[in-house]
Design an enzyme around this catalytic site. Structure first.
Site, PDB file in Angstrom:
ATOM      1  N   HIS A 157       0.998  -1.154  -0.031  1.00  0.00           N
ATOM      2  CA  HIS A 157       0.194   0.027   0.388  1.00  0.00           C
ATOM      3  C   HIS A 157       1.197   1.491  -0.260  1.00  0.00           C
ATOM      4  O   HIS A 157       0.867   2.247   0.190  1.00  0.00           O
ATOM      5  CB  HIS A 157      -0.994   0.648   0.928  1.00  0.00           C
ATOM      6  CG  HIS A 157      -2.009  -1.264   1.573  1.00  0.00           C
ATOM      7  ND1 HIS A 157      -3.056  -1.317   0.754  1.00  0.00           N
ATOM      8  CD2 HIS A 157      -1.963  -2.710   1.961  1.00  0.00           C
ATOM      9  CE1 HIS A 157      -3.409  -3.032   1.527  1.00  0.00           C
ATOM     10  NE2 HIS A 157      -2.105  -3.250   2.271  1.00  0.00           N
ATOM     11  N   SER A 278      16.547  20.302 -16.506  1.00  0.00           N
ATOM     12  CA  SER A 278      14.934  21.336 -15.850  1.00  0.00           C
ATOM     13  C   SER A 278      15.992  22.647 -16.799  1.00  0.00           C
ATOM     14  O   SER A 278      17.253  23.214 -16.945  1.00  0.00           O
ATOM     15  CB  SER A 278      14.514  22.263 -14.922  1.00  0.00           C
ATOM     16  OG  SER A 278      13.592  22.829 -15.647  1.00  0.00           O
ATOM     17  N   LYS A 284      17.595  20.007 -11.450  1.00  0.00           N
ATOM     18  CA  LYS A 284      17.259  18.999 -10.827  1.00  0.00           C
ATOM     19  C   LYS A 284      17.404  17.898 -11.994  1.00  0.00           C
ATOM     20  O   LYS A 284      18.747  17.778 -12.735  1.00  0.00           O
ATOM     21  CB  LYS A 284      15.612  19.193 -12.330  1.00  0.00           C
ATOM     22  CG  LYS A 284      14.439  20.411 -11.313  1.00  0.00           C
ATOM     23  CD  LYS A 284      13.839  19.153 -10.626  1.00  0.00           C
ATOM     24  CE  LYS A 284      13.176  18.417 -10.590  1.00  0.00           C
ATOM     25  NZ  LYS A 284      11.900  18.595 -11.395  1.00  0.00           N
ATOM     26  N   GLU A 291      10.540   7.611 -17.103  1.00  0.00           N
ATOM     27  CA  GLU A 291       9.432   7.926 -17.433  1.00  0.00           C
ATOM     28  C   GLU A 291       8.546   7.612 -18.533  1.00  0.00           C
ATOM     29  O   GLU A 291       6.904   7.192 -19.387  1.00  0.00           O
ATOM     30  CB  GLU A 291       9.271   9.618 -17.622  1.00  0.00           C
ATOM     31  CG  GLU A 291       9.059  10.141 -15.738  1.00  0.00           C
ATOM     32  CD  GLU A 291       9.727  11.461 -15.651  1.00  0.00           C
ATOM     33  OE1 GLU A 291       8.805  12.226 -15.729  1.00  0.00           O
ATOM     34  OE2 GLU A 291      10.615  11.749 -15.976  1.00  0.00           O
TER      35      GLU A 291
END
Ligand code: ARG
Length: 480
Positions: A157, A278, A284, A291
Site C-alpha cells: 500500500h 530542467s 534538477k 518515465e
C-alpha cells in the site's frame, strides 16, 4: 503515379487516385519483404515438385528472387509504385524471370501469402524478443548478485512493510520477465504452422505438397482448415499480448526506480547519463528514460486493444480490415524492444544504496512483524502477539522511541514472554534471515534462487538457439 496491379481484368477503370493511395499498404508491408521472398522461394520449389513449373523456370524464379532482394537492399527498387509487397515481388519477378514469374501465384492467394509472411515474421520476432528478455534477465541477475547484503524496505500500500534484501526485490522482476519469456516461446510454437494451400479461402485447386512446403519453410505442421487459416490473427494478438505484459512489467519496474531514486526515498541512484536536467530549475536530475518507458507501456497496451478491436466482429475469412494489423504489430514490437534495450542500460547504471537501521528503518517499525513472531515462538498466539506489538508501537510513536529502545522491564508490562533475547530477534539481519521459506528474503533463499535462475537462464539460451534453427533461411532455400 499509376501503380502496377496484379488483380486487373474484372476491374477495367483506373482506380481513383485517392482510393489507390488509400488502399495501398506497401509503405508498411515492405518490412515483410524477406518473409515474402522466402515464402515465394519455397512456393516455387513446391510448384516444381508437382510439375507446375519446370526446373529451368524454378531456377529463374529463385535467382530472380535473389536479385529482387539485392535490389531492395540497394534501394534500386521504388516500392512506392506497387500496391503491396506481394505485387512488388511478382512484378519485379516478371522483369527478371519472364513467363515463369506468371506461374508463381498458381494455387496461391494473397490471403494465405500474407499469413505466411506474418507467421514467419512472428517466429522471428518471438525469438528476437526472447533474446532481448534473456539479456534483461542476465542484467537483473548480475545486479542482484552485486547487491549482496543490501537491505531495503518492502512497501505494501506504499507504506513501509518489512525489510527485504535488494537482491530479493530485483529477483521479483526476474520472475516476471522469465514468465514473459516462456509465453513468447509458446507464441513461437503456436505460430509454427504452414498457411499455404488455403489460397483465398477454400483451399487450392492444385495438388500442392504442403508437407514439402512446411519442411522448406521450417513449419512444424500444416494448417488444417483453409477458412480458419485466412481469417485468424490469434498469433498477432498473442505476440502483442506478450509485448504488453513485458511493457507492464517494465513500466512497474521503472515506476519503482523513479520512486526509489527520489530524494524522499533515496535508495537508488540513476547514473546522470540516463537523466536530464530542467530548462529552468538548475538543481534538477529527472529520470526521463524511465518515465518514457512507463509512457510507452500505455502505447503498447493500446496496441493490444487495437488488434483485438480489429478482429472483433469480423465476418469469416479474409477482410481488408486485416491489412491494418501490420502497423499495430510493427509499432508494438519496436516500442517493446527499444524499451527493453534502454532499460537494461539504465539498470546496469543504477546503484542501490543500503539502508541503515538507525537511519531509515525506525520510522516505519518494519520489524514489528518479527517482534510478534518472537512472542509466538515463546508461546503466545499470533493474534494476541499482534495486538500486543501494535500497542507497543503506539507507545513508541507517542514517546518517539524505537522498538529496541524499550527496556525489558517495560516490555514485560505488555507480555511476560519478553526476555533480553528480544533485541537480537528484531535486528535487521534477523528480520531478513528469519524469512526461511524458499520464496522468502533470507540470504540463503535468495542465494539459492540466484543459482537456480542462473541455471534456468542457461537453459533458456539453449532453447533460443533451438528456436533460431527453426527459422528458414532465404539463402539456404535459394541455394547460396
Ligand atoms: N495486403 C493484404 C494484407 O495485408 C494482403 C492481401 C489480401 N488480399 C486481398 N484480396 N486484398 O492483409
Amino acid at each position: 503515379m499509376k501503380k502496377e496491379k496484379i488483380w486487373q481484368g474484372r476491374i477495367q477503370s483506373d482506380p481513383d487516385s485517392l482510393a489507390e493511395k488509400f488502399t495501398a499498404s506497401i509503405s508498411t508491408d515492405i518490412n515483410l519483404y524477406m518473409q515474402d521472398l522466402t515464402g515465394t522461394a519455397a512456393y516455387a520449389i513446391g510448384l516444381e515438385s508437382i510439375g507446375i513449373i519446370n526446373g529451368d523456370e524454378k531456377k529463374k524464379i529463385l535467382s530472380g528472387l535473389k536479385k529482387i532482394r539485392e535490389n531492395i537492399e540497394k534501394e534500386k527498387i521504388c516500392p512506392g509504385k506497387y500496391e503491396d509487397v506481394h505485387s512488388l515481388v511478382e512484378y519485379e519477378l516478371c522483369a527478371l524471370a519472364g513467363d515463369a514469374a506468371g506461374k508463381v501465384h498458381t494455387g496461391r492467394s494473397r490471403n494465405d501469402q500474407i499469413v505466411t509472411d506474418e507467421l514467419l515474421f512472428i517466429k522471428e520476432s518471438a525469438a528476437e524478443a526472447i533474446s532481448f528478455i534473456i539479456s534483461l534477465l542476465d542484467a537483473i541477475l548480475k545486479k542482484a548478485g552485486s547487491c549482496a547484503g543490501l537491505v531495503m524496505p518492502a512497501y505494501t500500500h506504499m507504506q513501509k512493510a518489512q525489510p527485504v534484501l535488494v537482491s530479493h526485490y530485483l529477483l521479483s522482476y526476474y520472475e516476471k520477465f522469465s514468465r514473459n519469456c516462456k509465453k513468447l516461446i509458446q507464441v513461437f510454437e503456436d505460430s509454427d504452422w504452414l498457411p499455404l494451400g488455403a489460397a483465398a479461402c477454400a483451399g487450392s485447386g492444385y495438388g500442392l505438397n504442403t508437407n514439402l512446403l512446411a519442411e522448406l519453410l521450417k513449419f512444424k505442421r500444416t494448417g488444417k482448415n483453409s477458412m480458419d487459416i485466412v481469417s485468424s490473427r490469434d498469433y498477432l494478438i498473442d505476440y502483442i499480448y506478450c509485448c504488453t505484459m513485458i511493457m507492464l512489467n517494465l513500466g512497474r519496474f521503472c515506476e519503482d526506480l523513479i520512486i526509489y531514486s527520489s530524494q524522499e526515498f533515496s535508495c537508488a541512484d540513476i547514473c546522470e547519463k540516463f537523466c536530464t536536467g530542467s530548462s529552468i530549475m538548475p538543481q534538477k536530475k529527472n529520470p526521463d528514460i524511465l518515465e518514457l518507458i512507463r509512457g510507452k507501456s500505455a502505447v503498447v497496451a493500446g496496441s493490444l486493444t487495437q488488434i483485438i478491436t480489429l478482429v472483433k466482429g469480423l465476418p469469416s475469412t479474409y477482410n481488408s480490415d486485416m491489412q491494418e494489423d501490420k502497423k499495430i504489430l510493427f509499432n508494438a514490437k519496436k516500442e517493446t524492444l527499444d524499451s527493453i534495450e534502454i532499460f537494461i542500460r539504465v539498470l546496469e547504471h543504477t546503484e542501490f544504496k543500503a539502508f541503515s537501521i538507525e537511519d531509515k528503518m525506525p520510522e516505519g517499525y518494519m520489524e514489528a512483524t518479527d517482534a510478534a513472531d518472537y512472542l509466538v515462538k515463546k508461546g503466545q498466539s499470533f493474534r494476541s502477539a499482534h495486538h500486543i506489538i501494535g500497542k507497543i508501537v503506539r507507545y513508541c510513536i507517542k514517546n518517539n522511541m524505537k522498538l529496541s529502545d524499550i527496556p525489558v522491564k517495560k516490555l514485560k508490562e505488555y507480555s511476560p514472554y519478553f526476555e533480553s533475547d528480544f533485541y537480537a530477534s528484531i535486528s535487521l539481519k534477523s528480520c531478513i534471515n528469519s524469512k526461511i521459506t524458499s520464496c522468502g528474503t533470507s540470504e540463503k533463499s535468495v542465494m539459492n534462487n540466484i543459482s537456480k535462475n542462473t541455471k534456468e537462464l542457461d537453459k533458456l539460451k539453449k532453447t533460443l538457439n533451438n528456436l533460431y534453427s527453426r527459422i528458414p533461411d532465404f539463402d539456404e532455400l535459394t541455394g547460396n
